[in-house]
Design a protein around this motif. Structure first.
Motif, PDB file in Angstrom:
ATOM      1  N   ILE A  63      35.444  61.569  16.174  1.00 26.89           N
ATOM      2  CA  ILE A  63      34.740  62.640  16.880  1.00 26.89           C
ATOM      3  C   ILE A  63      34.297  63.742  15.926  1.00 26.89           C
ATOM      4  N   TYR A  64      35.193  64.213  15.089  1.00 27.70           N
ATOM      5  CA  TYR A  64      34.890  65.343  14.214  1.00 27.70           C
ATOM      6  C   TYR A  64      34.140  64.926  12.955  1.00 27.70           C
ATOM      7  N   LEU A  65      34.100  63.634  12.673  1.00 29.17           N
ATOM      8  CA  LEU A  65      33.571  63.191  11.393  1.00 29.17           C
ATOM      9  C   LEU A  65      32.240  62.455  11.503  1.00 29.17           C
ATOM     10  N   ALA A  66      31.613  62.501  12.650  1.00 23.55           N
ATOM     11  CA  ALA A  66      30.327  61.820  12.813  1.00 23.55           C
ATOM     12  C   ALA A  66      29.278  62.453  11.902  1.00 23.55           C
ATOM     13  N   GLY A  67      28.426  61.632  11.339  1.00 21.49           N
ATOM     14  CA  GLY A  67      27.342  62.135  10.491  1.00 21.49           C
ATOM     15  C   GLY A  67      27.675  62.229   9.017  1.00 21.49           C
ATOM     16  N   PHE A  68      28.897  61.870   8.651  1.00 22.26           N
ATOM     17  CA  PHE A  68      29.310  61.900   7.251  1.00 22.26           C
ATOM     18  C   PHE A  68      29.482  60.474   6.759  1.00 22.26           C
ATOM     19  N   PHE A  69      29.208  60.278   5.473  1.00 23.21           N
ATOM     20  CA  PHE A  69      29.225  58.943   4.890  1.00 23.21           C
ATOM     21  C   PHE A  69      30.017  58.943   3.588  1.00 23.21           C
ATOM     22  N   VAL A  70      30.509  57.767   3.220  1.00 24.81           N
ATOM     23  CA  VAL A  70      31.165  57.578   1.927  1.00 24.81           C
ATOM     24  C   VAL A  70      30.507  56.400   1.224  1.00 24.81           C
ATOM     25  N   PHE A  71      30.369  56.548  -0.070  1.00 18.63           N
ATOM     26  CA  PHE A  71      29.887  55.459  -0.910  1.00 18.63           C
ATOM     27  C   PHE A  71      30.931  55.262  -1.986  1.00 18.63           C
ATOM     28  N   GLN A  72      31.528  54.069  -2.004  1.00 19.87           N
ATOM     29  CA  GLN A  72      32.607  53.811  -2.949  1.00 19.87           C
ATOM     30  C   GLN A  72      32.131  52.909  -4.078  1.00 19.87           C
ATOM     31  N   THR A  73      32.471  53.334  -5.290  1.00 21.30           N
ATOM     32  CA  THR A  73      32.257  52.511  -6.474  1.00 21.30           C
ATOM     33  C   THR A  73      33.632  52.046  -6.936  1.00 21.30           C
ATOM     34  N   ALA A  74      33.697  51.379  -8.043  1.00 18.34           N
ATOM     35  CA  ALA A  74      34.981  50.907  -8.551  1.00 18.34           C
ATOM     36  C   ALA A  74      35.928  52.064  -8.862  1.00 18.34           C
ATOM     37  N   ARG A  75      35.385  53.193  -9.277  1.00 18.65           N
ATOM     38  CA  ARG A  75      36.243  54.300  -9.723  1.00 18.65           C
ATOM     39  C   ARG A  75      36.137  55.564  -8.887  1.00 18.65           C
ATOM     40  N   ASN A  76      35.071  55.717  -8.127  1.00 19.30           N
ATOM     41  CA  ASN A  76      34.849  56.969  -7.407  1.00 19.30           C
ATOM     42  C   ASN A  76      34.397  56.722  -5.979  1.00 19.30           C
ATOM     43  N   THR A  77      34.634  57.732  -5.156  1.00 18.44           N
ATOM     44  CA  THR A  77      34.133  57.738  -3.788  1.00 18.44           C
ATOM     45  C   THR A  77      33.330  59.009  -3.597  1.00 18.44           C
ATOM     46  N   ILE A  78      32.103  58.854  -3.148  1.00 17.74           N
ATOM     47  CA  ILE A  78      31.214  59.991  -2.936  1.00 17.74           C
ATOM     48  C   ILE A  78      31.133  60.255  -1.439  1.00 17.74           C
ATOM     49  N   LEU A  79      31.431  61.476  -1.058  1.00 20.64           N
ATOM     50  CA  LEU A  79      31.337  61.915   0.331  1.00 20.64           C
ATOM     51  C   LEU A  79      30.036  62.677   0.481  1.00 20.64           C
ATOM     52  N   TYR A  80      29.239  62.290   1.477  1.00 19.28           N
ATOM     53  CA  TYR A  80      27.938  62.937   1.629  1.00 19.28           C
ATOM     54  C   TYR A  80      27.480  62.932   3.074  1.00 19.28           C
ATOM     55  N   GLU A  81      26.445  63.714   3.320  1.00 16.38           N
ATOM     56  CA  GLU A  81      25.768  63.684   4.606  1.00 16.38           C
ATOM     57  C   GLU A  81      24.269  63.638   4.345  1.00 16.38           C
ATOM     58  N   ILE A  82      23.535  63.199   5.358  1.00 16.17           N
ATOM     59  CA  ILE A  82      22.083  63.086   5.250  1.00 16.17           C
ATOM     60  C   ILE A  82      21.462  64.112   6.174  1.00 16.17           C
ATOM     61  N   ASN A  97      39.109  57.334  -7.243  1.00 19.02           N
ATOM     62  CA  ASN A  97      39.770  56.381  -6.359  1.00 19.02           C
ATOM     63  C   ASN A  97      41.263  56.244  -6.602  1.00 19.02           C
ATOM     64  N   ARG A  98      41.776  56.887  -7.623  1.00 19.18           N
ATOM     65  CA  ARG A  98      43.226  56.882  -7.846  1.00 19.18           C
ATOM     66  C   ARG A  98      43.924  57.848  -6.892  1.00 19.18           C
ATOM     67  N   GLN A  99      43.149  58.717  -6.275  1.00 27.36           N
ATOM     68  CA  GLN A  99      43.686  59.642  -5.289  1.00 27.36           C
ATOM     69  C   GLN A  99      43.793  58.928  -3.944  1.00 27.36           C
ATOM     70  N   ASP A 100      44.478  59.558  -2.992  1.00 30.97           N
ATOM     71  CA  ASP A 100      44.483  59.068  -1.616  1.00 30.97           C
ATOM     72  C   ASP A 100      43.171  59.545  -0.999  1.00 30.97           C
ATOM     73  N   VAL A 101      42.123  58.772  -1.210  1.00 30.23           N
ATOM     74  CA  VAL A 101      40.766  59.178  -0.841  1.00 30.23           C
ATOM     75  C   VAL A 101      40.648  59.436   0.655  1.00 30.23           C
ATOM     76  N   ALA A 102      41.210  58.560   1.474  1.00 34.71           N
ATOM     77  CA  ALA A 102      41.105  58.737   2.926  1.00 34.71           C
ATOM     78  C   ALA A 102      41.680  60.084   3.338  1.00 34.71           C
ATOM     79  N   HIS A 103      42.835  60.417   2.808  1.00 32.99           N
ATOM     80  CA  HIS A 103      43.467  61.702   3.132  1.00 32.99           C
ATOM     81  C   HIS A 103      42.624  62.872   2.622  1.00 32.99           C
ATOM     82  N   LYS A 104      42.141  62.779   1.398  1.00 35.00           N
ATOM     83  CA  LYS A 104      41.330  63.854   0.816  1.00 35.00           C
ATOM     84  C   LYS A 104      40.040  64.080   1.610  1.00 35.00           C
ATOM     85  N   VAL A 105      39.382  62.990   2.008  1.00 34.89           N
ATOM     86  CA  VAL A 105      38.150  63.096   2.789  1.00 34.89           C
ATOM     87  C   VAL A 105      38.435  63.752   4.132  1.00 34.89           C
TER      88      VAL A 105
END
Length: 115
Positions: A63-82, A97-105
């Motif tokens: 519900i709160y996260l609609a409209g946001f996207f993630v793009f994951q590479t081997a080493r990084n995750t980019i959080l973005y919106e359009i 990606n060594r971080q807890d990405v889901a929690h951080k996002v």
């Protein structure tokens, strides 16, 4: 159609911290290769913003996260919106990606972006 790329201050800080880490832990070649790779990924998103997945694919909150996207590479995750009206891809954060990405996002979106 190519979108304009906009980086939030947090994303710029993420890149600066990564650059600093790379310069102390690795040689200049590794630093340049990594930063060039991230720049290439950001360029890809400017051309094809729908390459990423909805944030709901990474975290449970829809519900709160609609409209946001993630793009994951081997080493990084980019959080973005359009922003279709402004024709922009807005880069919010870049996580290692060594971080807890889901929690951080989820934490960022719930407390920083929408809080």
């Amino acid at each position: 159609m190519m979108y304009q790329l906009a980086l939030y201050a947090e994303a710029r800080n993420d890149l600066l911290r990564l650059k600093e880490y790379l310069s102390t832990a690795f040689d200049k070649t590794v630093q340049e290769k990594t930063l060039t790779s991230i720049a290439g990924t950001l360029d890809q998103l400017a051309h094809f913003p729908n390459l990423g997945l909805p944030v709901s694919s990474l975290v449970d909150e829809d519900i709160y996260l609609a409209g946001f996207f993630v793009f994951q590479t081997a080493r990084n995750t980019i959080l973005y919106e359009i922003d279709e009206l402004a024709n922009q891809v807005i880069i919010l954060r870049i996580f290692g990606n060594r971080q807890d990405v889901a929690h951080k996002v989820q934490y960022y979106l719930m407390n920083q972006k929408r809080g």
